[in-house]
Write an enzyme that holds these catalytic residues in place. Structure first.
Site, PDB file in Angstrom:
ATOM      1  N   ARG A  33      -0.768  10.455  15.358  1.00  0.00           N
ATOM      2  CA  ARG A  33      -2.043  10.882  14.444  1.00  0.00           C
ATOM      3  C   ARG A  33      -2.243  12.295  14.762  1.00  0.00           C
ATOM      4  NH1 ARG A  33      -7.029  10.784  12.566  1.00  0.00           N
ATOM      5  NH2 ARG A  33      -8.816  10.832  14.113  1.00  0.00           N
ATOM      6  N   ILE A  34      -2.726  12.872  13.867  1.00  0.00           N
ATOM      7  CA  ILE A  34      -3.228  14.482  13.790  1.00  0.00           C
ATOM      8  C   ILE A  34      -4.619  14.231  13.432  1.00  0.00           C
ATOM      9  CG2 ILE A  34      -1.125  15.655  14.195  1.00  0.00           C
ATOM     10  CD1 ILE A  34      -0.743  16.100  11.205  1.00  0.00           C
ATOM     11  N   GLY A  35      -5.539  14.374  14.094  1.00  0.00           N
ATOM     12  CA  GLY A  35      -7.023  14.435  13.363  1.00  0.00           C
ATOM     13  C   GLY A  35      -8.150  15.009  14.275  1.00  0.00           C
ATOM     14  N   SER A  36      -9.288  14.830  13.935  1.00  0.00           N
ATOM     15  CA  SER A  36     -10.426  15.494  14.459  1.00  0.00           C
ATOM     16  C   SER A  36     -11.107  14.484  15.315  1.00  0.00           C
ATOM     17  CB  SER A  36     -11.437  16.025  13.551  1.00  0.00           C
ATOM     18  OG  SER A  36     -11.910  14.995  12.721  1.00  0.00           O
TER      19      SER A  36
ATOM     20  N   SER B 283     -13.961  18.728  16.428  1.00  0.00           N
ATOM     21  CA  SER B 283     -14.569  19.540  15.248  1.00  0.00           C
ATOM     22  C   SER B 283     -16.145  19.572  15.408  1.00  0.00           C
ATOM     23  CB  SER B 283     -14.115  18.704  13.941  1.00  0.00           C
ATOM     24  OG  SER B 283     -14.388  17.282  14.165  1.00  0.00           O
ATOM     25  N   ASP B 284     -16.673  18.703  16.208  1.00  0.00           N
ATOM     26  CA  ASP B 284     -18.016  18.583  16.445  1.00  0.00           C
ATOM     27  C   ASP B 284     -18.364  18.110  17.871  1.00  0.00           C
ATOM     28  OD1 ASP B 284     -17.334  16.084  14.692  1.00  0.00           O
ATOM     29  OD2 ASP B 284     -18.511  15.476  16.378  1.00  0.00           O
TER      30      ASP B 284
ATOM     31  N   HIS C 108       0.844  -1.317   0.146  1.00  0.00           N
ATOM     32  CA  HIS C 108       0.143   0.149   0.036  1.00  0.00           C
ATOM     33  C   HIS C 108       0.714   1.421  -0.225  1.00  0.00           C
ATOM     34  CE1 HIS C 108      -2.444  -3.369   1.757  1.00  0.00           C
ATOM     35  NE2 HIS C 108      -3.389  -2.819   0.980  1.00  0.00           N
TER      36      HIS C 108
ATOM     37  N   ARG D  82     -10.879  25.461  10.305  1.00  0.00           N
ATOM     38  CA  ARG D  82     -10.182  24.102  10.325  1.00  0.00           C
ATOM     39  C   ARG D  82      -8.933  23.809  10.197  1.00  0.00           C
ATOM     40  NH1 ARG D  82     -14.155  19.532   9.744  1.00  0.00           N
ATOM     41  NH2 ARG D  82     -16.270  20.705  10.544  1.00  0.00           N
TER      42      ARG D  82
ATOM     43  N   GLU E 272     -13.224   9.301  18.208  1.00  0.00           N
ATOM     44  CA  GLU E 272     -12.736   9.429  16.763  1.00  0.00           C
ATOM     45  C   GLU E 272     -12.497   7.927  16.328  1.00  0.00           C
ATOM     46  OE1 GLU E 272      -9.856   7.473  17.730  1.00  0.00           O
ATOM     47  OE2 GLU E 272      -8.504   8.513  16.696  1.00  0.00           O
ATOM     48  N   MET E 273     -11.797   7.730  15.264  1.00  0.00           N
ATOM     49  CA  MET E 273     -12.025   6.183  14.927  1.00  0.00           C
ATOM     50  C   MET E 273     -10.653   5.587  14.509  1.00  0.00           C
ATOM     51  SD  MET E 273     -15.293   6.900  12.159  1.00  0.00           S
ATOM     52  CE  MET E 273     -15.433   5.198  11.874  1.00  0.00           C
ATOM     53  N   GLU E 274      -9.532   6.070  15.107  1.00  0.00           N
ATOM     54  CA  GLU E 274      -8.166   5.436  14.597  1.00  0.00           C
ATOM     55  C   GLU E 274      -7.361   5.305  15.884  1.00  0.00           C
ATOM     56  OE1 GLU E 274      -9.299   8.470  13.270  1.00  0.00           O
ATOM     57  OE2 GLU E 274     -10.055   7.261  11.310  1.00  0.00           O
TER      58      GLU E 274
ATOM     59  N   GLY F   6      -6.020  11.538   8.941  1.00  0.00           N
ATOM     60  CA  GLY F   6      -6.869  10.718   8.409  1.00  0.00           C
ATOM     61  C   GLY F   6      -6.996  11.140   6.665  1.00  0.00           C
TER      62      GLY F   6
ATOM     63  N   ARG G 198      -3.312   4.189  -4.283  1.00  0.00           N
ATOM     64  CA  ARG G 198      -4.631   4.478  -3.921  1.00  0.00           C
ATOM     65  C   ARG G 198      -4.993   6.127  -3.400  1.00  0.00           C
ATOM     66  NH1 ARG G 198      -7.698  -0.469  -2.078  1.00  0.00           N
ATOM     67  NH2 ARG G 198      -6.438  -2.099  -3.049  1.00  0.00           N
TER      68      ARG G 198
ATOM     69  N   ARG H 283      -4.818  16.559   3.654  1.00  0.00           N
ATOM     70  CA  ARG H 283      -4.192  17.443   4.601  1.00  0.00           C
ATOM     71  C   ARG H 283      -2.813  16.818   4.679  1.00  0.00           C
ATOM     72  NH1 ARG H 283      -8.529  18.673   8.788  1.00  0.00           N
ATOM     73  NH2 ARG H 283      -9.435  20.081   7.482  1.00  0.00           N
TER      74      ARG H 283
ATOM     75  N   GLU I 119     -25.189   4.259  16.087  1.00  0.00           N
ATOM     76  CA  GLU I 119     -26.616   3.740  16.424  1.00  0.00           C
ATOM     77  C   GLU I 119     -26.579   3.486  17.940  1.00  0.00           C
ATOM     78  OE1 GLU I 119     -29.170   4.248  14.456  1.00  0.00           O
ATOM     79  OE2 GLU I 119     -28.048   4.553  12.577  1.00  0.00           O
TER      80      GLU I 119
END
Ligand code: HPA
Length: 234
Positions: free
Chosen positions: A87-90, A203-204, A4, A217, A179-181, A20, A43, A24, A162
């Protein structure tokens, strides 16, 4: 080259920042690094290597979610010898004192599941940040005019959640944001004996439903890049 990542051996630095979003990665590399070159386009998951204050640095997109991050982090660590991954993210805020634009340094990352879940079976492994990086990032973040929070976050497998009951329990147990990572990044770093940290901008907000305006942002993202670079080379 790996499956990858198209970089040649030696083209990835030991210090890697992981947003992510691949665009960015490009923006951060063009804005903060010198002698920047693109080292991955496979990719469209862009990666750049350059220098910051003379130190070699790679900024490589991770994609969204732990399965995607896991692919890039595994290859960066195992095939290219990355030693520090930030990691740099939201993230979404989960506590009333956590405001939009604030920065969260994730000390731990709770999960329901990560791509590493199969290894642990009945064990609830507790993924945690590297202390040196966390400590240094806190000092760097304190120089910025933003609220800073250090504590536990939640790495979810879903953005469109959900399970409001689960979020309530997270909030009740002091989790600062979602977050997700990060949980998979911390787990891989522990497995391979390297350093990892997640620096996150709120961010939210799950309770107030506020969101960071688009024009803010870039500045928030820039703050995170500076904190991450400062922490990596402290
Ligand atoms: N949920 C999951 N991941 C996120 C969120 C969120 O609300 N905000 C930014 N990343």
């Amino acid at each position: 080259m790996t499956i990858h990542i198209g970089a040649k051996p030696g083209e990835i630095a030991e210090t890697v920042l992981m947003p992510g979003d691949p665009y960015r990665a490009r923006w951060a590399a063009e804005t903060f690094l010198k002698d920047t070159r693109c080292v991955n386009q496979v990719r469209g998951m862009l990666g750049y290597t350059g220098t910051w204050n003379g130190h070699p640095v790679t900024i490589q997109g991770s994609g969204m979610g732990m399965p995607s991050l896991s692919i890039y982090a595994n290859e960066l660590i195992r095939d290219y010898g990355a030693k520090t991954l930030i990691r740099i993210g939201s993230c979404g805020g989960m506590q009333p004192q956590v405001k939009i634009r604030d920065i969260i340094l994730a000390m731990t990352a709770s999960t329901l599941s990560t791509p590493s879940r199969g290894i642990f079976k009945e064990l609830n492994y507790a993924p945690c940040a590297n202390w040196e990086l966390l400590h240094a990032a806190y000092a760097k973040a304190a120089e910025k005019k933003v609220g800073i929070h250090v504590g536990g976050i939640y790495s979810s497998d879903v953005f469109y959640d959900e399970r409001p009951d689960l979020n309530e329990q997270m909030t009740r147990h002091g989790i600062l944001g979602v977050e997700m990572e990060a949980a998979e990044l911390y787990t891989l770093a522990a497995r391979y004996g390297v350093r990892a940290l997640a620096v996150l901008t709120v961010s939210d907000h799950l309770q107030t439903h506020e969101a960071l305006p688009a024009e803010d942002r870039e500045r928030s993202f820039g703050d995170m890049v500076e904190i991450a670079l400062g922490a990596a080379f402290s």
